[in-house]
Design a protein around this motif. Structure first.
Motif, PDB file in Angstrom:
ATOM      1  N   SER A 115       0.825  -1.212   0.000  1.00 13.12           N
ATOM      2  CA  SER A 115       0.000   0.000   0.000  1.00 13.12           C
ATOM      3  C   SER A 115       0.860   1.263   0.000  1.00 13.12           C
ATOM      4  O   SER A 115       0.491   2.278  -0.597  1.00 13.12           O
ATOM      5  CB  SER A 115      -0.941   0.001   1.206  1.00 13.12           C
ATOM      6  OG  SER A 115      -0.219  -0.098   2.418  1.00 13.12           O
ATOM      7  N   THR A 116       2.032   1.204   0.657  1.00  8.76           N
ATOM      8  CA  THR A 116       2.921   2.369   0.691  1.00  8.76           C
ATOM      9  C   THR A 116       3.425   2.720  -0.705  1.00  8.76           C
ATOM     10  O   THR A 116       3.332   3.871  -1.152  1.00  8.76           O
ATOM     11  CB  THR A 116       4.121   2.097   1.617  1.00  8.76           C
ATOM     12  OG1 THR A 116       3.644   1.709   2.910  1.00  8.76           O
ATOM     13  CG2 THR A 116       4.991   3.336   1.753  1.00  8.76           C
ATOM     14  N   ALA A 167       1.648   1.887   7.405  1.00 10.50           N
ATOM     15  CA  ALA A 167       0.912   0.758   6.823  1.00 10.50           C
ATOM     16  C   ALA A 167       1.496  -0.581   7.274  1.00 10.50           C
ATOM     17  O   ALA A 167       2.708  -0.730   7.443  1.00 10.50           O
ATOM     18  CB  ALA A 167       0.917   0.860   5.310  1.00 10.50           C
ATOM     19  N   GLN A 209      -4.085   0.355   7.726  1.00 16.91           N
ATOM     20  CA  GLN A 209      -4.249   0.397   6.279  1.00 16.91           C
ATOM     21  C   GLN A 209      -5.097   1.597   5.863  1.00 16.91           C
ATOM     22  O   GLN A 209      -5.029   2.046   4.733  1.00 16.91           O
ATOM     23  CB  GLN A 209      -4.870  -0.904   5.753  1.00 16.91           C
ATOM     24  CG  GLN A 209      -3.907  -2.084   5.696  1.00 16.91           C
ATOM     25  CD  GLN A 209      -2.867  -1.955   4.591  1.00 16.91           C
ATOM     26  OE1 GLN A 209      -2.507  -0.849   4.175  1.00 16.91           O
ATOM     27  NE2 GLN A 209      -2.355  -3.068   4.115  1.00 16.91           N
ATOM     28  N   GLY A 231      -2.305   4.579   7.018  1.00 15.34           N
ATOM     29  CA  GLY A 231      -1.051   4.568   6.284  1.00 15.34           C
ATOM     30  C   GLY A 231      -1.075   5.313   4.963  1.00 15.34           C
ATOM     31  O   GLY A 231      -0.302   6.254   4.755  1.00 15.34           O
TER      32      GLY A 231
END
Length: 562
Positions: A149-150, A356, A394, A397
Motif C-alpha cells: 500500500s505504501t 501501513a 491500512q 497509512g
C-alpha cells in the motif's frame, strides 16, 4: 434467464463472477475515494469490508483462503517492482543513512509496542510470563511495514525525490528486520510460555536461513530471467517470461518456506543493476500488467478482516499497538535520520510513510499464534489484534503517505509521458518553420527540398501560402513507377489531400490520440479556412522531445539527492 437470476445466491457465487465483482467494485471504490482526495488503496479496502463477512458476506473467508495464491502473486509483483527501484549506487551513497533509520524505527516500535502490550496484559490479569511473551511477539510483529500500500500511494501520486527513495528502501528492508526480530522474539516468547520455543540461537538461525535463502533464490531467478531477456526481443514474450519468472520464484519460495517479498525483490534488484537499460522496458510492462492484481489483493485484505470477534482486551491492545507503533515509527525514523545526518524532510516526514502494515505482519501473527499451542486463547488474541490493527493502519497509512509526499514537495515530480501530453499543447512540440514545397515545384526541386531536410512529410502551399496538400517520401517513391512522366510532374500533381489537421492551441494529448487512432506519422498544424500553415506535428520528433524533457526534469529532481 430470469429464473436463473432469481436462483443466484450472492453468498455462493462462482469464483469467476466473484473476482469480477472484486475487481470492478474495487476500481469503482477507488475512483470514488480519489474524488474525495483520498488514496485509492483505502477505496479498495473499504469495498473489501463491504463485500466481506463484516458486511454483505459476498466473499466468505473460505473463498479468500482458496484465492490466497493471488495474494502471493500480488506481493511478488510488488516485490519485483520495488527491487527494480533499488539501485546499488543509491545504497553506496545512502546505505549508512538507510541502515540507521531502519534500525531506529524498527527497534523503537518493537520496544514501545512490546512494553505497552505487556502492561495491558498484566492489567487484564494475565500471568507475568505469558503477558511478557505476548508483548514480545506483538512488538516484533509491529516492526514490519507493508510495502504494497505504501508503494502504491507513491506510484499514484507520482512521487520522486530523496524522501521517496528513502521510503522505498526502508519498506523494502523492513521485512528483513521484522523477520529477525520475530525470530528472536518468538524464541524468547516460546520459552516464557512454557518451553514451546526452539531456543534463541536456533530461531535466529532459522530467520537467517530464511532471509539468505530468499535472497539467493531471487538472485538466481534474476540471472535466469536476464539471460532470457537478452535472447528475446518480442515485447509480448518479454512480459510472459517476466511474469513466469516471478511465479516460479514465488512458488519455490513458498515450497521452501522463504520470504516471498524478499525473493522477488532480489530478482528485480539483480536485473535492474546488471542490465539497467535492457530491464527498463520489462519493469514498465509488468507495471502496466499489474493493476487488476493489486485491486484484488487490497479488496481481499479488506474482505478478510472480521471486527466482530474482538474482545475488550483485544480492543485495548489494538489501541496501544497502533499508538505505540506509530510513535515508534515516527520518532525512530527521526532519531535515525538525525544520527545519519539526513535531509530535514526525511527527519520530518519519513515516519509518516511507515504506518501501513499488511501481509507480512498478518503472516507472522498466524505463525505466532501456532507457537502458543498450550494457550490457544492467547494465540487467537494475537491474530485478532494484528488483523484489527492491520485494518486501522491500512486506513491511516496511505493517507499519511500522501500527506508526507505532498508536504515534502515530492508529489508529482516523477513526471511521465502522459503527464506531459496533458500539460503540453501542440505548439510546444511542433516544427514551427517546417520545410515546405511550393505547388509549382518540379520533381528536381522537390528532391532538393528532401535533401535539405529529414522530414517524412512536407506541406504543399500555393502562391498565397495556403495549405493545399502534403507530399510524403513514400508518395514520391510511387512516382518512380512512371518514369516517362516524371519530367512534367509538378508538386500539385504529386501531392495528397491534407487529411487530419490540428491547431497549435489544441492539447497535445488530443492530437496524439488522433494520430495514434489513425496510424499516422504526422499531422499538419493550420488555422482558418482556407488553411494557413502554422507548422508540422511530427509524431516521432514530438515523442523524442517529450522523453528529453522527462529525463531533464527527473535529473533536476535527482540532483537534490546530493
Amino acid at each position: 434467464m430470469l429464473i436463473a437470476l432469481q436462483n443466484i445466491d450472492i453468498h455462493h457465487l462462482n469464483i469467476v463472477l466473484m473476482m469480477g465483482i472484486v475487481v470492478f467494485g474495487g476500481i469503482v471504490g477507488a475512483k470514488l475515494f480519489q474524488r474525495l482526495k483520498i488514496p485509492q488503496v483505502i477505496g479498495y479496502i473499504v469495498i473489501g469490508l463491504i463485500i466481506g463477512e463484516s458486511a454483505l458476506g459476498i466473499v466468505p473467508r473460505e473463498t479468500i483462503e482458496t484465492l490466497k495464491p493471488l495474494n502471493y502473486f500480488a506481493l511478488g509483483i510488488i516485490g519485483f517492482i520495488i527491487g527494480g527501484e533499488l539501485k546499488l549506487d543509491m545504497f553506496r551513497r545512502f546505505g549508512k543513512q538507510f541502515t540507521a533509520i531502519l534500525i531506529a524505527e524498527g527497534v523503537l516500535a518493537f520496544l514501545l509496542v512490546g512494553s505497552a502490550a505487556t502492561v495491558i496484559c498484566l492489567l487484564f490479569g494475565m500471568e507475568t510470563k505469558l503477558a511478557l511473551a505476548v508483548g514480545i511477539v506483538l512488538g516484533a510483529i509491529s516492526s514490519a511495514t507493508d510495502p504494497a500500500s505504501t508503494i502504491q500511494v507513491l506510484w499514484e501520486y507520482k512521487s520522486r525525490g530523496m524522501l521517496t527513495t528513502a521510503v522505498t528502501a526502508i519498506v523494502a528492508l523492513d521485512d528483513a528486520l521484522a523477520l529477525t526480530l520475530y525470530g528472536l522474539g518468538t524464541a524468547i516468547a516460546g520459552i516464557l510460555a512454557g518451553g514451546t520455543g526452539n531456543g534463541i540461537a536456533l530461531s535466529l538461525l532459522y530467520a537467517f536461513l530464511e532471509l539468505a535463502g530468499a535472497l539467493v533464490l531471487g538472485l538466481i531467478g534474476g540471472a535466469v530471467l536476464l539471460w532470457i531477456l537478452r535472447k528475446t526481443n518480442d515485447i509480448q514474450s518479454v512480459l510472459a517470461f517476466a511474469i513466469g519468472a516471478v511465479l516460479l520464484v514465488l512458488g519455490l519460495s513458498i515450497a521452501l518456506n522463504l520470504d516471498i517479498i524478499l525473493a522477488s525483490m532480489a530478482m528485480g534488484l539483480f536485473i535492474t543493476n546488471v542490465a539497467p537499460n535492457r530491464s527498463k522496458d520489462t519493469f514498465e510492462l509488468v507495471h502496466k500488467f499489474a493493476p487488476p492484481i493489486y485491486v484484488m489483493f487490497f479488496v481481499f485484505v479488506g474482505a478478510g478482516i472480521q471486527i466482530s470477534s474482538l474482545t475488550t482486551i483485544a480492543w485495548v491492545l489494538v489501541l496501544v499497538y497502533v499508538v505505540g507503533r506509530s510513535l515508534g515509527k515516527m520518532f525512530g525514523s527521526s532519531i535515525g535520520a538525525k544520527i545519519a545526518g539526513s535531509q530535514p524532510k526525511i527527519k520530518k516526514y519519513l515516519g509518516m510513510c511507515l504506518f501501513a502494515q499488511g501481509g507480512v505482519a498478518v503472516g507472522l501473527c498466524i505463525l505466532a499464534g501456532q507457537r502458543f499451542s498450550a494457550y490457544p486463547e492467547v494465540g487467537e488474541l494475537i491474530v485478532l489484534v494484528v488483523a484489527a490493527t492491520t485494518l486501522v493502519v491500512q486506513f491511516l497509512g496511505p493517507a499519511f503517505v500522501k500527506l508526507a509526499v505532498t508536504k515534502s514537495g515530492e508529489a508529482g515530480l516523477n513526471i511521465t509521458e502522459d503527464d506531459l501530453l496533458t500539460e503540453y499543447s501542440v505548439k510546444d512540440v511542433m516544427e514551427e518553420s517546417p520545410a515546405v514545397i511550393r505547388h509549382n515545384y518540379n520533381l528536381n526541386q522537390i528532391l532538393d527540398t528532401f535533401r535539405q531536410s529529414n522530414h517524412i512529410c512536407y506541406p504543399v502551399v500555393n502562391q498565397k501560402d495556403e495549405l493545399i496538400g502534403v507530399i510524403t517520401i513514400d508518395g514520391i517513391r510511387e512516382t518512380f513507377m512512371y518514369q516517362e512522366a516524371m519530367p512534367w510532374l509538378l508538386a500539385e500533381d504529386l501531392m495528397r489531400p491534407v487529411g487530419h489537421i490540428t491547431s497549435s492551441g489544441e492539447l497535445l494529448i488530443e492530437a496524439v490520440k488522433r494520430i495514434r487512432e489513425s496510424h499516422l506519422d504526422y499531422m499538419c498544424v493550420a488555422t482558418g479556412e482556407p488553411h494557413k500553415l502554422e507548422g508540422l506535428l511530427d509524431y516521432r520528433r514530438a515523442m523524442r522531445k517529450l522523453n528529453a524533457e522527462i529525463i531533464r526534469r527527473r535529473e533536476l529532481v535527482d540532483q537534490s539527492f546530493a
